[in-house]
Design a protein around this motif. Structure first.
Motif, PDB file in Angstrom:
ATOM      1  N   LEU A  49      21.170  43.747  44.890  1.00 61.34           N
ATOM      2  CA  LEU A  49      19.749  43.922  44.653  1.00 61.34           C
ATOM      3  C   LEU A  49      19.653  44.347  43.044  1.00 61.34           C
ATOM      4  O   LEU A  49      20.130  45.519  42.618  1.00 61.34           O
ATOM      5  CB  LEU A  49      18.850  44.806  45.266  1.00 61.34           C
ATOM      6  CG  LEU A  49      17.439  44.902  45.210  1.00 61.34           C
ATOM      7  CD1 LEU A  49      16.728  43.737  45.170  1.00 61.34           C
ATOM      8  CD2 LEU A  49      16.864  46.102  45.974  1.00 61.34           C
ATOM      9  N   SER A  50      18.846  43.674  42.079  1.00 56.54           N
ATOM     10  CA  SER A  50      19.004  44.121  40.803  1.00 56.54           C
ATOM     11  C   SER A  50      17.428  43.809  40.209  1.00 56.54           C
ATOM     12  O   SER A  50      16.781  42.921  40.918  1.00 56.54           O
ATOM     13  CB  SER A  50      19.823  43.496  40.048  1.00 56.54           C
ATOM     14  OG  SER A  50      19.684  41.978  40.008  1.00 56.54           O
ATOM     15  N   GLY A  51      17.224  44.359  39.132  1.00 58.91           N
ATOM     16  CA  GLY A  51      15.829  44.004  38.597  1.00 58.91           C
ATOM     17  C   GLY A  51      15.986  42.864  37.506  1.00 58.91           C
ATOM     18  O   GLY A  51      17.562  42.399  37.135  1.00 58.91           O
ATOM     19  N   ALA A  52      15.014  42.071  37.111  1.00 59.73           N
ATOM     20  CA  ALA A  52      15.181  41.136  35.965  1.00 59.73           C
ATOM     21  C   ALA A  52      15.063  41.776  34.638  1.00 59.73           C
ATOM     22  O   ALA A  52      14.130  42.813  34.450  1.00 59.73           O
ATOM     23  CB  ALA A  52      14.020  40.167  36.062  1.00 59.73           C
ATOM     24  N   GLY A  53      16.170  41.402  33.689  1.00 58.54           N
ATOM     25  CA  GLY A  53      15.922  42.038  32.356  1.00 58.54           C
ATOM     26  C   GLY A  53      16.706  43.199  32.182  1.00 58.54           C
ATOM     27  O   GLY A  53      17.375  43.490  33.200  1.00 58.54           O
ATOM     28  N   THR A  54      16.338  43.999  31.210  1.00 55.25           N
ATOM     29  CA  THR A  54      17.013  45.405  30.858  1.00 55.25           C
ATOM     30  C   THR A  54      16.236  46.615  30.962  1.00 55.25           C
ATOM     31  O   THR A  54      16.697  47.643  30.755  1.00 55.25           O
ATOM     32  CB  THR A  54      17.743  45.148  29.578  1.00 55.25           C
ATOM     33  OG1 THR A  54      16.663  44.878  28.485  1.00 55.25           O
ATOM     34  CG2 THR A  54      18.676  44.100  29.328  1.00 55.25           C
ATOM     35  N   ARG A  55      14.919  46.159  31.053  1.00 52.87           N
ATOM     36  CA  ARG A  55      14.145  47.514  31.031  1.00 52.87           C
ATOM     37  C   ARG A  55      13.959  48.505  32.283  1.00 52.87           C
ATOM     38  O   ARG A  55      14.176  49.485  32.064  1.00 52.87           O
ATOM     39  CB  ARG A  55      12.514  46.970  30.588  1.00 52.87           C
ATOM     40  CG  ARG A  55      11.509  48.182  30.294  1.00 52.87           C
ATOM     41  CD  ARG A  55      10.460  47.944  30.204  1.00 52.87           C
ATOM     42  NE  ARG A  55       9.337  48.930  30.143  1.00 52.87           N
ATOM     43  CZ  ARG A  55       7.839  48.843  30.005  1.00 52.87           C
ATOM     44  NH1 ARG A  55       7.408  47.732  29.936  1.00 52.87           N
ATOM     45  NH2 ARG A  55       7.311  49.972  29.742  1.00 52.87           N
ATOM     46  N   SER A  56      13.958  47.636  33.398  1.00 54.42           N
ATOM     47  CA  SER A  56      13.856  48.367  34.756  1.00 54.42           C
ATOM     48  C   SER A  56      14.562  47.646  36.075  1.00 54.42           C
ATOM     49  O   SER A  56      14.568  46.339  35.794  1.00 54.42           O
ATOM     50  CB  SER A  56      12.296  48.863  35.021  1.00 54.42           C
ATOM     51  OG  SER A  56      11.698  47.303  35.257  1.00 54.42           O
ATOM     52  N   PHE A  57      15.043  48.299  36.754  1.00 57.19           N
ATOM     53  CA  PHE A  57      15.492  47.903  38.140  1.00 57.19           C
ATOM     54  C   PHE A  57      14.126  47.579  38.877  1.00 57.19           C
ATOM     55  O   PHE A  57      13.884  46.365  39.372  1.00 57.19           O
ATOM     56  CB  PHE A  57      16.008  49.091  38.832  1.00 57.19           C
ATOM     57  CG  PHE A  57      16.511  48.750  40.291  1.00 57.19           C
ATOM     58  CD1 PHE A  57      17.321  47.865  40.488  1.00 57.19           C
ATOM     59  CD2 PHE A  57      15.715  49.438  41.367  1.00 57.19           C
ATOM     60  CE1 PHE A  57      17.675  47.507  41.818  1.00 57.19           C
ATOM     61  CE2 PHE A  57      16.307  49.278  42.589  1.00 57.19           C
ATOM     62  CZ  PHE A  57      17.099  48.382  43.019  1.00 57.19           C
ATOM     63  N   SER A  58      13.138  48.568  38.828  1.00 58.14           N
ATOM     64  CA  SER A  58      11.905  48.362  39.448  1.00 58.14           C
ATOM     65  C   SER A  58      11.164  49.797  39.351  1.00 58.14           C
ATOM     66  O   SER A  58      11.482  50.903  39.334  1.00 58.14           O
ATOM     67  CB  SER A  58      11.864  48.076  40.958  1.00 58.14           C
ATOM     68  OG  SER A  58      10.507  48.001  41.539  1.00 58.14           O
ATOM     69  N   VAL A  59       9.548  49.563  38.894  1.00 62.19           N
ATOM     70  CA  VAL A  59       8.984  50.782  38.749  1.00 62.19           C
ATOM     71  C   VAL A  59       8.181  50.989  39.770  1.00 62.19           C
ATOM     72  O   VAL A  59       7.083  51.608  39.783  1.00 62.19           O
ATOM     73  CB  VAL A  59       8.122  50.702  37.311  1.00 62.19           C
ATOM     74  CG1 VAL A  59       9.080  50.756  36.272  1.00 62.19           C
ATOM     75  CG2 VAL A  59       7.344  49.300  37.175  1.00 62.19           C
ATOM     76  N   GLY A  60       8.257  50.155  40.990  1.00 66.28           N
ATOM     77  CA  GLY A  60       7.483  50.478  42.410  1.00 66.28           C
ATOM     78  C   GLY A  60       6.314  49.664  42.484  1.00 66.28           C
ATOM     79  O   GLY A  60       6.050  48.791  41.827  1.00 66.28           O
ATOM     80  N   GLN A  61       5.240  50.525  43.219  1.00 68.19           N
ATOM     81  CA  GLN A  61       3.819  49.784  43.397  1.00 68.19           C
ATOM     82  C   GLN A  61       3.298  49.529  42.100  1.00 68.19           C
ATOM     83  O   GLN A  61       3.284  50.068  41.410  1.00 68.19           O
ATOM     84  CB  GLN A  61       3.336  50.589  44.572  1.00 68.19           C
ATOM     85  CG  GLN A  61       1.959  50.045  44.558  1.00 68.19           C
ATOM     86  CD  GLN A  61       0.944  51.006  45.598  1.00 68.19           C
ATOM     87  OE1 GLN A  61       1.641  52.361  45.719  1.00 68.19           O
ATOM     88  NE2 GLN A  61       0.183  50.710  46.227  1.00 68.19           N
ATOM     89  N   ASP A  62       2.604  48.221  42.422  1.00 64.46           N
ATOM     90  CA  ASP A  62       1.589  47.886  41.438  1.00 64.46           C
ATOM     91  C   ASP A  62       0.295  48.490  41.523  1.00 64.46           C
ATOM     92  O   ASP A  62      -0.562  48.356  42.536  1.00 64.46           O
ATOM     93  CB  ASP A  62       1.306  46.217  41.605  1.00 64.46           C
ATOM     94  CG  ASP A  62       0.299  45.497  40.698  1.00 64.46           C
ATOM     95  OD1 ASP A  62      -0.272  46.515  39.664  1.00 64.46           O
ATOM     96  OD2 ASP A  62       0.173  44.523  40.305  1.00 64.46           O
ATOM     97  N   LEU A  63       0.173  49.682  40.741  1.00 61.29           N
ATOM     98  CA  LEU A  63      -0.880  50.559  40.952  1.00 61.29           C
ATOM     99  C   LEU A  63      -2.196  49.898  40.557  1.00 61.29           C
ATOM    100  O   LEU A  63      -3.316  50.301  40.912  1.00 61.29           O
ATOM    101  CB  LEU A  63      -0.563  51.867  40.206  1.00 61.29           C
ATOM    102  CG  LEU A  63       0.705  52.634  40.757  1.00 61.29           C
ATOM    103  CD1 LEU A  63       0.705  53.901  39.829  1.00 61.29           C
ATOM    104  CD2 LEU A  63       0.303  52.842  42.175  1.00 61.29           C
ATOM    105  N   LYS A  64      -2.211  49.041  39.701  1.00 63.80           N
ATOM    106  CA  LYS A  64      -3.418  48.183  39.279  1.00 63.80           C
ATOM    107  C   LYS A  64      -3.910  47.599  40.346  1.00 63.80           C
ATOM    108  O   LYS A  64      -5.174  47.424  40.688  1.00 63.80           O
ATOM    109  CB  LYS A  64      -3.032  47.310  37.942  1.00 63.80           C
ATOM    110  CG  LYS A  64      -2.895  48.172  36.931  1.00 63.80           C
ATOM    111  CD  LYS A  64      -2.778  47.379  35.559  1.00 63.80           C
ATOM    112  CE  LYS A  64      -2.427  47.912  34.184  1.00 63.80           C
ATOM    113  NZ  LYS A  64      -2.128  46.997  32.982  1.00 63.80           N
ATOM    114  N   GLU A  65      -3.076  46.679  41.256  1.00 60.83           N
ATOM    115  CA  GLU A  65      -3.481  46.224  42.270  1.00 60.83           C
ATOM    116  C   GLU A  65      -3.997  47.238  43.553  1.00 60.83           C
ATOM    117  O   GLU A  65      -5.102  46.881  43.927  1.00 60.83           O
ATOM    118  CB  GLU A  65      -2.183  45.202  42.898  1.00 60.83           C
ATOM    119  CG  GLU A  65      -2.759  44.470  44.013  1.00 60.83           C
ATOM    120  CD  GLU A  65      -1.450  44.047  44.922  1.00 60.83           C
ATOM    121  OE1 GLU A  65      -1.472  42.743  45.019  1.00 60.83           O
ATOM    122  OE2 GLU A  65      -0.644  44.671  45.405  1.00 60.83           O
TER     123      GLU A  65
END
Length: 239
Positions: free
Chosen positions: A27-43
Motif C-alpha cells: 500500500l502506497s500513496g501516489a506521488g512524493t508528497r504524502s502516503f495519505s493525509v486521511g479523511q477528506d475534511l472538506k467533504e
C-alpha cells in the motif's frame, strides 16, 4: 480519503483477499508528497452542514467501504505499507493496520484528530496504544504531535527507514523475502500472532487457528523439508 475512495478501496481489498494467486499487498500513496493525509475534511464539513453525515465515532460499520482495511481483522495475507511524505490521521491509521512499514526519510506520522474535535476512530487510538508504550502513545494521541520517520523507527512503529530514492528497492526486497516463505505459513503466523496477542501463553498454545489447520495439512508443509533435504529452492503451491 473521501467516501468514493473508501468504496473503491474496499473492492481492491475484497479482490486481494479472495484471489489465491495474490500473496502479499503493498500500500502506497501516489506521488512524493504524502502516503495519505486521511479523511477528506472538506467533504465531512459539507456533509455535516447538509445534515447527511451523522456523528463520527470509532469504526466504519454501515459506512461506504466497510470493512475498511483498518477493520479487516480476518485478513491473514500480509500487507506492507510503503510510506513517502505525510501519513496523517486516517493515513497513519492505514499504516498502523499494515504488518510492515517501510518509510522514506522524509516521512511524517501524526494523529491530529483531537485538534479537530475528532478521535482517531479508524483504529489509531487502539493500535497506537498497543504498539507503543502507554505514556508514549498517550503523548501523541492527546497532543496531535507528529513524529518523523527516524523517531517512528526508534519507537518500533517502522521496520526500516531509507532515502526516498531507495524506498522502492527496499520495499521490493521486503516483499521478495516474504515471497520466499510459504504463503500458508505466512498467513498462519499472522493469524496466530494477531488472534493471540492479548491471550495468556497457555491459552494461545491451546487455541485452534484456521490458517494453521490448512498449513499443517498442506502440500507446502511437506515441500519445505523435502526441498531443504534435496538442497533446492522450495516450490510453493499455497495449498
Amino acid at each position: 480519503m473521501d467516501l468514493r475512495m473508501h468504496e473503491e478501496l474496499a473492492e481492491v481489498w475484497d479482490d486481494f483477499q479472495a484471489d489465491d494467486d495474490l500473496w502479499v499487498a503493498v500500500l502506497s500513496g501516489a506521488g512524493t508528497r504524502s502516503f495519505s493525509v486521511g479523511q477528506d475534511l472538506k467533504e465531512a464539513a459539507r456533509r455535516n452542514s447538509e445534515g447527511t453525515a451523522g456523528p463520527a465515532t470509532f469504526g466504519s460499520r454501515g459506512k461506504p467501504g466497510w470493512p475498511r482495511l483498518t477493520e479487516r481483522f480476518d485478513l491473514a495475507k500480509p500487507v506492507v505499507a510503503k510510506v513517502r511524505g505525510f501519513a496523517m490521521g486516517g493515513g497513519f491509521e492505514l499504516a498502523l493496520a499494515c504488518d510492515i512499514i517501510i518509510a522514506s526519510e522524509d516521512a511524517v506520522f501524526a494523529l491530529p484528530e483531537a485538534r479537530l474535535g475528532l478521535v482517531a476512530g479508524a483504529g489509531g487510538v487502539f493500535r497506537l496504544s498497543r504498539q507503543l508504550p502507554w505514556k508514549t502513545a498517550m503523548g501523541y494521541l492527546l497532543t496531535g504531535r507528529s513524529m518523523d520517520a527516524q523517531r517512528a523507527y526508534e519507537l518500533g512503529l517502522v521496520n526500516e527507514v531509507v532515502a526516498a530514492d531507495d524506498l522502492d528497492a527496499c520495499t521490493d526486497q521486503w516483499v521478495a523475502d516474504i515471497l520466499r516463505c510459504a504463503p500458508l505459513s505466512v498467513r498462519a503466523v499472522k493469524e496466530a500472532a494477531t488472534a493471540s496477542a492479548h491471550l495468556p501463553l497457555e491459552t494461545a498454545f491451546a487455541m485452534r487457528y484456521p490458517w494453521e489447520e490448512r498449513r499443517m495439512h498442506s502440500r507446502d508443509a511437506v515441500e519445505g523439508p523435502r526441498a531443504f533435504a534435496e538442497k533446492r529452492a522450495p516450490e510453493w503451491e499455497g495449498r
